[in-house]
Design a protein around this motif. Sequence first.
Motif, PDB file in Angstrom:
ATOM      1  N   PHE A   1       0.842  -1.207   0.000  1.00 28.57           N
ATOM      2  CA  PHE A   1       0.000   0.000   0.000  1.00 28.57           C
ATOM      3  C   PHE A   1       0.874   1.255   0.000  1.00 28.57           C
ATOM      4  CE2 PHE A   1      -3.827  -2.416   1.612  1.00 28.57           C
ATOM      5  CZ  PHE A   1      -4.664  -2.026   0.581  1.00 28.57           C
TER       6      PHE A   1
ATOM      7  N   ARG B   1       2.187   2.057  -3.208  1.00 27.29           N
ATOM      8  CA  ARG B   1       1.093   2.319  -4.170  1.00 27.29           C
ATOM      9  C   ARG B   1       0.878   1.164  -5.149  1.00 27.29           C
ATOM     10  NH1 ARG B   1      -0.649   7.351  -3.494  1.00 27.29           N
ATOM     11  NH2 ARG B   1       0.720   8.766  -2.375  1.00 27.29           N
ATOM     12  N   ARG B   2       1.075  -0.062  -4.665  1.00 34.70           N
ATOM     13  CA  ARG B   2       0.735  -1.238  -5.477  1.00 34.70           C
ATOM     14  C   ARG B   2      -0.589  -1.781  -4.926  1.00 34.70           C
ATOM     15  NH1 ARG B   2       4.409   0.528  -7.940  1.00 34.70           N
ATOM     16  NH2 ARG B   2       6.410  -0.407  -8.514  1.00 34.70           N
ATOM     17  N   SER B   3      -1.653  -1.051  -5.236  1.00 35.29           N
ATOM     18  CA  SER B   3      -2.938  -1.314  -4.576  1.00 35.29           C
ATOM     19  C   SER B   3      -3.502  -2.705  -4.861  1.00 35.29           C
ATOM     20  CB  SER B   3      -3.964  -0.263  -4.982  1.00 35.29           C
ATOM     21  OG  SER B   3      -3.582   0.968  -4.460  1.00 35.29           O
TER      22      SER B   3
ATOM     23  N   ASP C   1      -9.858   5.625   0.342  1.00 36.35           N
ATOM     24  CA  ASP C   1      -8.538   5.883  -0.233  1.00 36.35           C
ATOM     25  C   ASP C   1      -7.627   4.699   0.088  1.00 36.35           C
ATOM     26  OD1 ASP C   1      -6.049   6.727  -0.887  1.00 36.35           O
ATOM     27  OD2 ASP C   1      -6.103   8.598   0.252  1.00 36.35           O
TER      28      ASP C   1
ATOM     29  N   ALA D   1      -4.570   4.482   0.149  1.00 31.44           N
ATOM     30  CA  ALA D   1      -3.391   4.878   0.935  1.00 31.44           C
ATOM     31  C   ALA D   1      -3.620   4.665   2.431  1.00 31.44           C
ATOM     32  CB  ALA D   1      -3.057   6.336   0.666  1.00 31.44           C
TER      33      ALA D   1
END
Lengths: 300, 260
Positions: free
Chosen positions: B25, B28-30, B87, B89
């Motif tokens: 996370f 940003r590799r969701s 979100d 993030a």
Amino acid sequence: MRVGLAILAMIAAMAAMGTFLWPGLFFRSPLFLLLFILLFAQMTFCGLHNLRRLRSPDPRSCALFLIHAGVLLILIGAGVNARSGLTATMPLQPGEEGDAAAALELPGGEPLWLRLDSFDITFYDDGSPSQYYARLTARTAGETRQAEISVNHPLSLSGVKIYQQSFGYLFWIWEEGGEPQARRLGERIPLTGAALELYHYIPAFDEETAADTGRLRPDDPRLVYLVREDGGGEVYMGLAAPGEKIEAEGKTLLFERVDMYTVLRLKTDPGLTPAACGAIMLMAGACLGYAAARTRFFKQ
Amino acid sequence: MALVFANLGAFYGAFLLYAGAAAAFLLRRSAGALLLARGGFILNIAAVAARAARAGALPLANSYEFILLFALAAVFLFLLLLGRGQDPAVGGVLFSLVALLFLVVFLFLRPQITAVQPLPPALRSLWLIAHVLAAVLAYGSFLFAAALAAIRLRRSAEKEDAAFARRLYHIVFLGFAALSVSIGLGAVWAEQAWGSYWTWDPKETWALVTWIIYALYLHLSRRRAWTERTACLAVCIGFIVVLFTFFGVNFLLPGLHSYA
């Protein structure tokens, strides 16, 4: 509202400090009590304000009223308890009868006698206790009844609640040729120029390691005693199992067996009903408040 | 013995997957992070189930068992609200905190993972289940709210977002309601078990402090002078108090809740 929030913040700050600084005294200090009195006054004002809003009820107004009135009732209950509630502890050994009314100093002269018929501990396989049972005969002016109490299952009788609080050991130990006598830990038996003190009890002694296993189940009990010479002289320690004789300073003591006694907690709490109603209102109000907030959240 | 290994395997597996999800996370590799998060969640459930099978009851008696459920509640809320404008993030912070909880177990509470102690008499009550489950939901909500608030604080340059404020308020209110129920049911239980519904025991006192902090947040969040940044700070401070109520009180202030 600002005043109320400031009082709440002060209570939180002082309560947090109180857990570190003399907690026993801190929470009974006049300053801490004064904060609760101020909170009570503020909550009364707030409750009345919320009551006015209930003329056009919606879930949020109902929730606010329930939460504030709930806190108010809890404070009333706590105040009534602090003023009129009574508590006492009563140690009882099997067959012994105690005057609960006198222990509590109950006004009105209503009698309440409690007799301990038996006291037992049940154990899990690992030797730790699973439950403590006290079987009682309770006698009031009009009735005699038998009941069993255990942890989480108190008895309510004539406005008095009776709890299984703790327990202790009775050691049947006496001088050879004398009268059988039950003694408690800490007691001293006079010898010639010395005294034997019942110092410690080990319910499950491990012969191999000569140590206390820490288990409560009496698998292999031992009494640890100290012999102290009068005038602060030499001290030595010994171990004795039930059924053994103890030879000390020219005397022979018979250590026959170990029994248990129970310690009951007795209490009256006239503030319990308002406090319980307050707790229910507070919980219901908080849940209703969340439901109202959630509805608005998803509508938006 | 099989249950011991199942419990151990599920605990360490969930730990690794949650830590992996946190890292993914944050990088940003969701998509991958979500996969790891869902895997961790399933293993977390498996750890609870194995523990329940060993103990013969819902595992609610000690710190390790509570942390398993605490993490489960927080992750459940995250996954539940993910499709509703959540979100991703937030997952970075939430799974870091969850992995930290597991790390605390690994470092300080490891004997509790394998040992199952029978319940002491005071804990043999139906009130235990309701009281602890409500506390788990409260703590999980507060952890989730703290993750939301922490991410928002990092982006404090952005303009205020009314939808975010409502979301935060909603999650905190869920925790507040659950905490109110937990304290209320705990008081009823304490009255039954110890003969007193309130004793100013450290755990009780700090639960009250936590309740007051979130009550203040709920009151103040409706004021105009209350900015989003202040709200986020309050929620983060509230969660620090939650952590102290759980860990600090257990380790530093022994009392009637010492077994927890």
